[in-house]
Scaffold this motif. Structure first.
Motif, PDB file in Angstrom:
ATOM      1  N   VAL A 176       0.828  -1.178  -0.044  1.00  0.00           N
ATOM      2  CA  VAL A 176       0.128   0.058   0.008  1.00  0.00           C
ATOM      3  C   VAL A 176       0.613   1.280  -0.129  1.00  0.00           C
ATOM      4  CG1 VAL A 176      -1.801   1.178   1.123  1.00  0.00           C
ATOM      5  CG2 VAL A 176      -1.798  -1.283   1.285  1.00  0.00           C
ATOM      6  N   GLN A 177       0.871   2.066  -0.885  1.00  0.00           N
ATOM      7  CA  GLN A 177       1.688   3.345  -1.174  1.00  0.00           C
ATOM      8  C   GLN A 177       1.086   4.393  -1.576  1.00  0.00           C
ATOM      9  OE1 GLN A 177       4.899   2.921  -0.837  1.00  0.00           O
ATOM     10  NE2 GLN A 177       5.204   0.671  -0.982  1.00  0.00           N
ATOM     11  N   GLY A 231       8.616  -5.558 -17.396  1.00  0.00           N
ATOM     12  CA  GLY A 231       9.531  -5.054 -18.800  1.00  0.00           C
ATOM     13  C   GLY A 231       9.680  -3.752 -18.899  1.00  0.00           C
ATOM     14  N   ALA A 232       9.203  -3.095 -18.038  1.00  0.00           N
ATOM     15  CA  ALA A 232       9.561  -1.581 -18.272  1.00  0.00           C
ATOM     16  C   ALA A 232      10.567  -0.877 -17.311  1.00  0.00           C
ATOM     17  CB  ALA A 232       8.326  -0.900 -17.847  1.00  0.00           C
ATOM     18  N   GLN A 233      11.360  -1.665 -16.653  1.00  0.00           N
ATOM     19  CA  GLN A 233      12.428  -1.290 -15.665  1.00  0.00           C
ATOM     20  C   GLN A 233      13.519  -2.263 -15.377  1.00  0.00           C
ATOM     21  OE1 GLN A 233       9.203  -1.707 -14.204  1.00  0.00           O
ATOM     22  NE2 GLN A 233       9.643  -3.889 -13.904  1.00  0.00           N
ATOM     23  N   PRO A 234      14.487  -1.858 -14.907  1.00  0.00           N
ATOM     24  CA  PRO A 234      15.694  -2.763 -14.478  1.00  0.00           C
ATOM     25  C   PRO A 234      15.121  -3.781 -13.598  1.00  0.00           C
ATOM     26  CG  PRO A 234      16.554  -0.657 -14.613  1.00  0.00           C
ATOM     27  CD  PRO A 234      15.015  -0.536 -14.673  1.00  0.00           C
ATOM     28  N   ALA A 235      15.722  -4.833 -13.464  1.00  0.00           N
ATOM     29  CA  ALA A 235      15.271  -5.977 -12.426  1.00  0.00           C
ATOM     30  C   ALA A 235      15.367  -5.532 -10.999  1.00  0.00           C
ATOM     31  CB  ALA A 235      16.180  -7.156 -12.639  1.00  0.00           C
ATOM     32  N   ALA A 236      16.168  -4.350 -10.807  1.00  0.00           N
ATOM     33  CA  ALA A 236      16.377  -4.022  -9.525  1.00  0.00           C
ATOM     34  C   ALA A 236      15.302  -3.163  -8.899  1.00  0.00           C
ATOM     35  CB  ALA A 236      17.634  -2.930  -9.495  1.00  0.00           C
ATOM     36  N   PHE A 237      14.218  -2.903 -10.031  1.00  0.00           N
ATOM     37  CA  PHE A 237      13.228  -2.056  -9.353  1.00  0.00           C
ATOM     38  C   PHE A 237      11.861  -3.111  -9.401  1.00  0.00           C
ATOM     39  CE2 PHE A 237      14.836   2.417 -10.407  1.00  0.00           C
ATOM     40  CZ  PHE A 237      15.366   2.303  -9.114  1.00  0.00           C
ATOM     41  N   ASP A 238      12.043  -4.433  -9.637  1.00  0.00           N
ATOM     42  CA  ASP A 238      10.813  -5.318  -9.792  1.00  0.00           C
ATOM     43  C   ASP A 238       9.928  -5.307  -8.371  1.00  0.00           C
ATOM     44  OD1 ASP A 238      11.406  -6.018 -12.346  1.00  0.00           O
ATOM     45  OD2 ASP A 238      12.547  -8.035 -11.946  1.00  0.00           O
ATOM     46  N   SER A 239      10.703  -4.879  -7.559  1.00  0.00           N
ATOM     47  CA  SER A 239       9.949  -4.625  -6.046  1.00  0.00           C
ATOM     48  C   SER A 239       9.166  -3.244  -5.641  1.00  0.00           C
ATOM     49  CB  SER A 239      10.982  -5.114  -5.118  1.00  0.00           C
ATOM     50  OG  SER A 239      11.392  -6.455  -5.136  1.00  0.00           O
ATOM     51  N   CYS A 240       9.665  -2.655  -6.661  1.00  0.00           N
ATOM     52  CA  CYS A 240       8.748  -1.364  -6.541  1.00  0.00           C
ATOM     53  C   CYS A 240       7.182  -1.342  -6.436  1.00  0.00           C
ATOM     54  CB  CYS A 240       8.990  -0.241  -7.646  1.00  0.00           C
ATOM     55  SG  CYS A 240      10.820   0.423  -7.720  1.00  0.00           S
ATOM     56  N   GLY A 241       6.726  -0.925  -5.415  1.00  0.00           N
ATOM     57  CA  GLY A 241       5.325  -1.114  -5.125  1.00  0.00           C
ATOM     58  C   GLY A 241       5.084  -1.895  -3.736  1.00  0.00           C
ATOM     59  N   ILE A 242       5.981  -3.033  -3.663  1.00  0.00           N
ATOM     60  CA  ILE A 242       6.235  -3.267  -2.333  1.00  0.00           C
ATOM     61  C   ILE A 242       7.336  -2.398  -1.462  1.00  0.00           C
ATOM     62  CG2 ILE A 242       7.140  -5.234  -1.046  1.00  0.00           C
ATOM     63  CD1 ILE A 242       4.505  -5.709  -2.031  1.00  0.00           C
ATOM     64  N   HIS A 243       8.273  -2.131  -2.267  1.00  0.00           N
ATOM     65  CA  HIS A 243       9.495  -0.924  -1.762  1.00  0.00           C
ATOM     66  C   HIS A 243       8.576   0.349  -2.138  1.00  0.00           C
ATOM     67  CE1 HIS A 243      13.217  -3.566  -2.462  1.00  0.00           C
ATOM     68  NE2 HIS A 243      12.384  -4.261  -1.362  1.00  0.00           N
ATOM     69  N   ARG A 261      11.815  12.274 -15.141  1.00  0.00           N
ATOM     70  CA  ARG A 261      10.746  11.206 -15.141  1.00  0.00           C
ATOM     71  C   ARG A 261      11.549   9.742 -15.453  1.00  0.00           C
ATOM     72  NH1 ARG A 261       6.197  13.796 -18.826  1.00  0.00           N
ATOM     73  NH2 ARG A 261       8.173  14.379 -19.798  1.00  0.00           N
ATOM     74  N   SER A 262      12.434   9.660 -16.396  1.00  0.00           N
ATOM     75  CA  SER A 262      13.206   8.308 -16.747  1.00  0.00           C
ATOM     76  C   SER A 262      13.811   7.770 -15.350  1.00  0.00           C
ATOM     77  CB  SER A 262      13.982   8.663 -17.861  1.00  0.00           C
ATOM     78  OG  SER A 262      15.208   9.212 -17.408  1.00  0.00           O
ATOM     79  N   LEU A 263      14.018   8.652 -14.413  1.00  0.00           N
ATOM     80  CA  LEU A 263      14.658   7.991 -13.047  1.00  0.00           C
ATOM     81  C   LEU A 263      13.953   7.626 -12.182  1.00  0.00           C
ATOM     82  CD1 LEU A 263      17.721  10.482 -13.394  1.00  0.00           C
ATOM     83  CD2 LEU A 263      17.828   8.373 -14.495  1.00  0.00           C
ATOM     84  N   VAL A 264      14.235   6.578 -11.570  1.00  0.00           N
ATOM     85  CA  VAL A 264      13.330   6.066 -10.216  1.00  0.00           C
ATOM     86  C   VAL A 264      14.467   5.915  -9.009  1.00  0.00           C
ATOM     87  CG1 VAL A 264      12.141   4.132  -9.236  1.00  0.00           C
ATOM     88  CG2 VAL A 264      11.767   4.820 -11.701  1.00  0.00           C
ATOM     89  N   ILE A 265      13.907   6.212  -7.910  1.00  0.00           N
ATOM     90  CA  ILE A 265      14.485   6.176  -6.774  1.00  0.00           C
ATOM     91  C   ILE A 265      13.869   5.439  -5.623  1.00  0.00           C
ATOM     92  CG2 ILE A 265      15.636   7.552  -4.775  1.00  0.00           C
ATOM     93  CD1 ILE A 265      14.491   9.553  -7.773  1.00  0.00           C
ATOM     94  N   ASP A 266      14.418   4.260  -5.562  1.00  0.00           N
ATOM     95  CA  ASP A 266      14.054   3.112  -4.491  1.00  0.00           C
ATOM     96  C   ASP A 266      14.504   3.751  -2.989  1.00  0.00           C
ATOM     97  OD1 ASP A 266      13.338   1.188  -2.771  1.00  0.00           O
ATOM     98  OD2 ASP A 266      13.849  -0.476  -4.408  1.00  0.00           O
ATOM     99  N   LEU A 267      13.625   4.450  -2.220  1.00  0.00           N
ATOM    100  CA  LEU A 267      13.605   4.693  -0.862  1.00  0.00           C
ATOM    101  C   LEU A 267      14.042   3.521  -0.055  1.00  0.00           C
ATOM    102  CD1 LEU A 267      11.241   7.873  -0.886  1.00  0.00           C
ATOM    103  CD2 LEU A 267      13.857   7.860  -0.955  1.00  0.00           C
ATOM    104  N   SER A 268      13.563   2.551  -0.295  1.00  0.00           N
ATOM    105  CA  SER A 268      13.713   1.229   0.599  1.00  0.00           C
ATOM    106  C   SER A 268      15.082   0.951   0.373  1.00  0.00           C
ATOM    107  CB  SER A 268      12.772   0.355   0.401  1.00  0.00           C
ATOM    108  OG  SER A 268      11.534   0.621   0.637  1.00  0.00           O
TER     109      SER A 268
END
Length: 277
Positions: A176-177, A231-243, A261-268
């Motif tokens: 839940v985000q 298929g739309a992001q590097p494998a490192a971001f497959d957890s985004c939504g949980i992270h 906008r092409s950059l994603v920051i995983d805060l977790s």
């Protein structure tokens, strides 16, 4: 025949003009300010409406009492310590329920966006009444306090009864985000500025201002929560939504937008990556 009609119309118009003049004279005689003026305390002295208007315009032109007084801005009424019914939560109520909701156990076991002890506060909202309290004017006021625990990527919700000062319900969920808060936006921007993938951002800022970008304080920040799309992001971001992941919308203060906008920051995980195209 045509001449007769024209003469007849002329007589009608002339007659109408006479009637209008007579009606205007009657109105001037009976307008407020003449009839019954003494009985109502009016000070017009029996003047007609036209005379009163002329006198008022003359007084205004000469700086008399008819001039419009300047507007006065009144201060908002002081906010009380407690609201009633469905009133918005007061500042005092918000501070109080935040203290009540953050138990020592929750504080010690959780981490915020900076990695410090304690969960990340997200917000405090007035809770909806229970189903059997909807029409009850004496129903207790409750507040819903939300935190994000970066220790295990869990959204924690606690409901506090404002009348009793007790936590009535606690809930937790993963995946839940809700929208990111100001502190999370600031941390995401700091991570991006310091990362090698932030080189374009730093260069664009230098081009726009002639200055070096070193701090999120130099930018106007807003964001969107990012969720993994197959298929739309590097494998490192497959957890985004949980992270807890963010895409930033950045603008130079008093300047142009900078597209990141092409950059994603995983805060977790505190990592930055570029979306594949």
């Amino acid at each position: 025949m045509r001449t007769t009609v024209r003469r007849h119309l002329g007589k009608v118009v002339a007659g109408a003009a006479v009637a209008v003049a007579a009606t205007a004279a009657m109105i001037a005689i009976t307008l407020p300010g003449t009839a019954g003026a003494e009985g109502t305390g009016g000070g017009s002295g029996g003047k007609t409406a036209a005379e009163q208007q002329g006198a008022g315009q003359g007084a205004a032109g000469q700086g008399g009492s008819a001039a419009v007084a300047p507007g006065v801005v009144e201060q908002a009424p002081a906010e009380g310590e407690r609201g009633t019914g469905r009133d918005p939560l007061t500042d005092d109520e918000i501070a109080r329920v935040e203290r009540i909701a953050l138990s020592r156990q929750l504080f010690d076991a959780s981490r915020d966006v900076d990695g410090d002890r304690g969960p990340q506060p997200l917000g405090v909202d007035l809770a909806d009444p229970e189903a059997d309290e909807v029409d009850d004017p004496s129903a207790p006021r409750r507040a819903e306090v939300t935190f994000y625990d970066y220790q295990d990527d869990t959204l924690v919700t606690r409901t506090v009864n404002l009348d009793t000062g007790k936590v009535e319900a606690t809930g937790s969920a993963q995946g839940v985000q809700p929208p990111l808060g100001r502190a999370e936006n600031t941390e995401a921007a700091a991570l991006l500025i310091a990362d090698p993938l932030g080189a374009g951002l730093r260069a664009d800022y230098k081009d726009a201002t002639g200055k070096k970008l070193t701090s999120p304080e130099q930018l106007q920040l807003s964001s969107m929560v990012y969720r993994a799309v197959p298929g739309a992001q590097p494998a490192a971001f497959d957890s985004c939504g949980i992270h807890r992941c963010a895409r930033l919308l950045l603008k130079v203060k008093n300047g142009p937008w900078i597209d990141t906008r092409s950059l994603v920051i995983d805060l977790s995980t505190r990592k930055v990556a570029a979306l594949t195209r």
